[in-house]
Design an enzyme around this catalytic site. Sequence first.
Site, short mmCIF file in Angstrom:
data_model
loop_
_atom_site.label_atom_id
_atom_site.label_comp_id
_atom_site.label_asym_id
_atom_site.label_seq_id
_atom_site.Cartn_x
_atom_site.Cartn_y
_atom_site.Cartn_z
N LYS A 1 0.97 -1.11 0.10
CA LYS A 1 -0.05 -0.29 0.11
C LYS A 1 1.32 1.65 0.03
O LYS A 1 1.58 1.73 0.74
CB LYS A 1 -1.39 0.19 1.14
CG LYS A 1 -2.30 0.93 0.89
CD LYS A 1 -2.50 1.56 2.12
CE LYS A 1 -1.52 3.07 2.56
NZ LYS A 1 -1.75 4.73 2.05
N GLU B 1 9.28 1.21 10.94
CA GLU B 1 10.31 1.93 10.52
C GLU B 1 9.63 3.13 11.11
O GLU B 1 9.43 3.48 10.31
CB GLU B 1 10.97 1.67 9.51
CG GLU B 1 11.88 -0.06 9.45
CD GLU B 1 13.04 -0.19 9.59
OE1 GLU B 1 13.77 1.63 10.59
OE2 GLU B 1 13.70 -0.57 9.91
N GLU C 1 10.27 15.80 14.73
CA GLU C 1 10.35 15.71 13.68
C GLU C 1 9.87 16.56 12.75
O GLU C 1 8.08 16.04 12.31
CB GLU C 1 10.37 14.21 13.42
CG GLU C 1 10.92 13.96 12.00
CD GLU C 1 10.74 11.96 10.99
OE1 GLU C 1 9.59 12.35 11.29
OE2 GLU C 1 11.03 11.92 10.87
P1 NAD Z 1 2.69 8.01 7.42
O1 NAD Z 1 2.80 7.56 8.88
O2 NAD Z 1 1.65 9.80 7.73
O3 NAD Z 1 2.19 7.50 6.87
C1 NAD Z 1 2.53 6.18 6.21
C2 NAD Z 1 1.95 5.33 5.37
O4 NAD Z 1 0.31 4.59 6.26
C3 NAD Z 1 0.80 5.82 4.18
O5 NAD Z 1 1.27 4.20 3.30
C4 NAD Z 1 -0.75 6.31 4.93
O6 NAD Z 1 -1.33 6.17 3.58
C5 NAD Z 1 -0.48 5.43 6.37
N1 NAD Z 1 -1.04 5.75 6.70
C6 NAD Z 1 -1.88 6.87 7.72
N2 NAD Z 1 -2.19 7.08 8.84
C7 NAD Z 1 -2.82 5.24 8.64
C8 NAD Z 1 -3.72 5.12 9.12
N3 NAD Z 1 -4.84 5.82 11.03
N4 NAD Z 1 -4.58 3.66 9.66
C9 NAD Z 1 -3.19 3.05 8.49
N5 NAD Z 1 -2.45 3.10 7.54
C10 NAD Z 1 -2.24 4.27 7.42
O7 NAD Z 1 3.95 9.01 7.23
P2 NAD Z 1 4.69 9.29 5.66
O8 NAD Z 1 4.18 11.21 6.25
O9 NAD Z 1 3.98 9.19 4.76
O10 NAD Z 1 6.02 9.49 6.23
C11 NAD Z 1 6.67 10.24 6.88
C12 NAD Z 1 7.35 9.80 7.81
O11 NAD Z 1 8.13 8.24 7.36
C13 NAD Z 1 7.91 10.48 9.32
O12 NAD Z 1 7.81 10.55 10.33
C14 NAD Z 1 10.01 9.41 8.38
O13 NAD Z 1 10.33 9.78 9.77
C15 NAD Z 1 9.35 8.62 8.49
N6 NAD Z 1 10.46 7.20 7.81
C16 NAD Z 1 10.87 6.74 8.04
C17 NAD Z 1 12.33 6.00 7.54
C18 NAD Z 1 12.30 5.00 8.47
O14 NAD Z 1 13.43 3.72 7.93
N7 NAD Z 1 13.00 4.61 9.73
C19 NAD Z 1 12.47 6.00 6.02
C20 NAD Z 1 11.15 7.27 5.68
C21 NAD Z 1 9.90 7.56 6.27
#
Ligand code: NAD
Length: 496
Positions: A189, A265, A399
Amino acid sequence: MEQQSIQVPGYGAIMICGSPFIDGRFRSAQSDETLVTINPATGQPIASIAACGAADVDAAVASARKAFEDGRWSRRSPKDRKLVLQRFADLLDEHREELALLETLEVGKPISDTRSVDIPKAAYMIRWYAEAIDKQYGDVAPTGPTALALTTREPLGVVAAIIPWNFPLYLAAYKLGPALATGNSVILKPAEQSSLTALRAAELAVEAGLPEGVFNVVTGNGLTAGRALGLHMDVDCIAFTGSARTAKVFLRYAGESNMKKVQLEAGGKSPNIVMPDATDLDEIARQAAWGVFYNAGQVCSAGSRLLVHRNVHDELLGKIADVTAEMKIGDPLDEATQIGALIDEAQLRRVLGYIEQGKLEGAELVAGGNRTLLSSGGYFVEPTIFAGVSNQMAIARDEIFGPVLSVIGFDSADEAISIANDSDFALGAAVWTSSIDTAHSVSALLHAGLVWVNNYDASDLTVPWGGFKQTGTGRDKSLEAMNEYTGSKTVWIARR
Ligand code: NAD
């Protein structure tokens, strides 16, 4: 949903399909909802994508489950799986230009990065796990002469990979490589903002010979498609990369459903420490600046807290400001651009909000601080540097996930370590020093999954990637990641 043509100025047209990819082909979504992806560099729509609902997720899970249980992939020999995944990696490489363009359009990152870093690294990731899978051995336990006990690693079954938008195909490959190599079926997804390369990659995987149902893509919103996967009783593992906030929600979903394995992650607020004996301040300035501003600061391991000993503070700050002033921010399709746009308007507002908060809390704005390139319609923010930051300010604690550097002064190694470890996150940390003793002692005391000495953000597939605390305890990359998608199984064979 029909094929759509995307016109890319200077590159021609690319055909895409915005439907879910289930059972080896694009299918009409059962949900009538759609979402529109926006080009962050222009604010203009790119394509219409299915916003899948629970019924689409059910169809994808059923397809993945059937494929797993009948063994069309899970019971293929490791050598066969290797050959198919190698071909998949080759096809990603062959389609590099198209994939790079799609990713640049959707997420606003420079074409020079997507073409030479993101897409090749995604292909390399798939190839690396393909090559590893027929070199993994099980154990024979020392049980004595009355029995033979064999321990092997078994695939978990149906893996749902939930990923963010900041490195769409590369982060998908973090999950796809080890999950597919070890014999699982996967449902990917992608984030709402970045579906196109996931959909195209699934098509290429089938072209490479991956059996139908082994790699499915459901597009759509987190609160519908993501939630349905998280709560699904027939999903065995969630492989998640994203924010800490959503990571916690997935832990809840697992508890409320079938106790599925959850690999997390999440975010970071990584400290980059410069000791007074560090040499080559020019190089440190270069790496510190790019270590936070690369990808417009939208990197989990961004060195967003720079901790500098007061003896070298002013000199280093001046050099970082000089490096930053040279960064080329602009149209991501321009080969010369080094920094592109933020992902969307919400992220733009969030980043600008933190900049205002930094000023209000008394930090000194040294560079940037503004939205820029307004006439483009895109979401560009200048690389921004705050000095005089205290670790209690919001710009040091949260962050931001944007181009904002917080510089914090310190007087002793103990103080630096204490500030560095005073964070909800624990992904990366760096220390710059010419003393081997300091390198050893500081790196031992830093609470982080990755510690860099005299460099920022070195990375390779051969070593694990992940952290502690609210970064989550999952591990991507390296052979260790294969353990995330397998469980140990022991077979006792009695001797009669
Ligand atoms: P996000 O958590 O908003 O979304 C990530 C994914 O989760 C998306 O596919 C989104 O559709 C899904 N999602 C969001 N809310 C949901 C819910 N309530 N239920 C189910 N699925 C849901 O994150 P983002 O804004 O897309 O990405 C940025 C974040 O990702 C930052 O915090 C960054 O640090 C992190 N990140 C971490 C790594 C790592 O390796 N540790 C790498 C890249 C990014």
